[in-house]
Design a protein around this motif. Structure first.
Motif, PDB file in Angstrom:
ATOM      1  N   LEU A 146       0.845  -1.192   0.000  1.00  0.00           N
ATOM      2  CA  LEU A 146       0.000   0.000   0.000  1.00  0.00           C
ATOM      3  C   LEU A 146       0.885   1.247   0.000  1.00  0.00           C
ATOM      4  O   LEU A 146       2.034   1.204   0.455  1.00  0.00           O
ATOM      5  CB  LEU A 146      -0.892   0.010   1.237  1.00  0.00           C
ATOM      6  N   ALA A 147       0.346   2.351  -0.465  1.00  0.00           N
ATOM      7  CA  ALA A 147       1.062   3.626  -0.383  1.00  0.00           C
ATOM      8  C   ALA A 147       1.208   4.003   1.091  1.00  0.00           C
ATOM      9  O   ALA A 147       0.373   3.614   1.921  1.00  0.00           O
ATOM     10  CB  ALA A 147       0.280   4.701  -1.130  1.00  0.00           C
ATOM     11  N   PRO A 148       2.252   4.739   1.440  1.00  0.00           N
ATOM     12  CA  PRO A 148       2.423   5.153   2.839  1.00  0.00           C
ATOM     13  C   PRO A 148       1.216   5.943   3.337  1.00  0.00           C
ATOM     14  O   PRO A 148       0.602   6.703   2.587  1.00  0.00           O
ATOM     15  CB  PRO A 148       3.667   6.051   2.798  1.00  0.00           C
ATOM     16  N   GLY A 149       0.853   5.715   4.595  1.00  0.00           N
ATOM     17  CA  GLY A 149      -0.262   6.446   5.186  1.00  0.00           C
ATOM     18  C   GLY A 149      -1.004   5.611   6.206  1.00  0.00           C
ATOM     19  O   GLY A 149      -0.577   4.514   6.569  1.00  0.00           O
ATOM     20  N   ALA A 150      -2.145   6.136   6.643  1.00  0.00           N
ATOM     21  CA  ALA A 150      -3.009   5.462   7.623  1.00  0.00           C
ATOM     22  C   ALA A 150      -4.306   5.063   6.929  1.00  0.00           C
ATOM     23  O   ALA A 150      -4.895   5.854   6.185  1.00  0.00           O
ATOM     24  CB  ALA A 150      -3.292   6.383   8.796  1.00  0.00           C
ATOM     25  N   TYR A 151      -4.730   3.835   7.192  1.00  0.00           N
ATOM     26  CA  TYR A 151      -5.912   3.270   6.537  1.00  0.00           C
ATOM     27  C   TYR A 151      -6.861   2.701   7.576  1.00  0.00           C
ATOM     28  O   TYR A 151      -6.436   1.943   8.453  1.00  0.00           O
ATOM     29  CB  TYR A 151      -5.505   2.131   5.594  1.00  0.00           C
ATOM     30  N   GLY A 152      -8.147   3.025   7.452  1.00  0.00           N
ATOM     31  CA  GLY A 152      -9.154   2.405   8.293  1.00  0.00           C
ATOM     32  C   GLY A 152      -9.282   0.941   7.937  1.00  0.00           C
ATOM     33  O   GLY A 152      -9.203   0.562   6.757  1.00  0.00           O
ATOM     34  N   THR A 153      -9.437   0.095   8.945  1.00  0.00           N
ATOM     35  CA  THR A 153      -9.616  -1.341   8.731  1.00  0.00           C
ATOM     36  C   THR A 153     -10.804  -1.813   9.553  1.00  0.00           C
ATOM     37  O   THR A 153     -11.023  -1.336  10.668  1.00  0.00           O
ATOM     38  CB  THR A 153      -8.360  -2.146   9.133  1.00  0.00           C
ATOM     39  N   HIS A 154     -11.550  -2.723   8.987  1.00  0.00           N
ATOM     40  CA  HIS A 154     -12.746  -3.226   9.663  1.00  0.00           C
ATOM     41  C   HIS A 154     -13.019  -4.668   9.263  1.00  0.00           C
ATOM     42  O   HIS A 154     -12.631  -5.108   8.185  1.00  0.00           O
ATOM     43  CB  HIS A 154     -13.978  -2.391   9.277  1.00  0.00           C
ATOM     44  N   ILE A 155     -13.720  -5.371  10.136  1.00  0.00           N
ATOM     45  CA  ILE A 155     -14.290  -6.667   9.792  1.00  0.00           C
ATOM     46  C   ILE A 155     -15.720  -6.389   9.343  1.00  0.00           C
ATOM     47  O   ILE A 155     -16.463  -5.675  10.027  1.00  0.00           O
ATOM     48  CB  ILE A 155     -14.285  -7.630  10.992  1.00  0.00           C
ATOM     49  N   HIS A 156     -16.096  -6.939   8.193  1.00  0.00           N
ATOM     50  CA  HIS A 156     -17.442  -6.735   7.644  1.00  0.00           C
ATOM     51  C   HIS A 156     -18.259  -8.016   7.766  1.00  0.00           C
ATOM     52  O   HIS A 156     -17.714  -9.110   7.880  1.00  0.00           O
ATOM     53  CB  HIS A 156     -17.342  -6.246   6.194  1.00  0.00           C
TER      54      HIS A 156
END
Length: 173
Positions: A66-76
């Protein structure tokens, strides 16, 4: 002669113990569901795995490109990841009907996870414990999936933390 013969028996006995110890297998560690998270073009962007812990589930997510940064993650809630928008995965796993986010006084969902922080090398990971959760509850008839969103989760805005578009999804199997 007698000494050599006794020494030989001792050596054989010790060798037998060592050989039998090597054949003893450790109990298998239960392996839970896992997923490769793919982007809309089918490229692997992360891997996730879930294992049972005492009165909880432990999830491990590892970003791979992934590109550098912060990403939200969730279980769906649903075990489907139909591109390009991954809407087939449904909403966040939320068996208690809570609001979104750890910073929401009425939250969090069981599916709310920490932000995935990715470095310049495209990699990042976390381990997170979901208290009170079980594999039986997660892996119901329609399964479950893990999602990465385009932006960081603000941990309070219901229902999705303002984390943006769904950019990678993986069905837990």
């Amino acid at each position: 002669m007698k000494r050599l013969w006794i020494g030989g028996i001792a050596a054989l006995a010790l060798a037998g113990c060592t050989a039998s110890e090597e054949r003893v297998e450790a109990p298998a560690v239960p392996v839970g569901p896992a997923a490769e998270l793919l982007d809309a073009s089918g490229q692997v962007k992360a891997r996730a795995s879930i294992t049972a812990a005492p009165d909880a589930l432990r999830i491990h997510i590892e970003a791979l490109g992934l590109a550098p940064g912060a990403y939200g993650t969730h279980i769906h809630t649903t075990g489907r990841c139909d591109p390009p928008d991954f809407a087939s995965a449904g909403g966040h796993w939320n068996p208690s009907g809570a609001k979104h986010g750890k910073d929401n006084p009425q939250g969090p969902h069981n599916g709310d996870l920490p932000n995935l922080l990715v470095g310049a090398d495209g990699r990042g990971n976390f381990d997170y414990l979901i208290p009170g959760a079980s594999l039986a509850a997660l892996m119901d008839a329609d399964g479950a999936s893990v999602m990465i969103h385009a932006a960081a989760d603000d941990y309070r805005t219901d229902p999705s933390g303002n984390s943006g578009a769904r950019i990678a999804c993986g069905v837990l199997r």
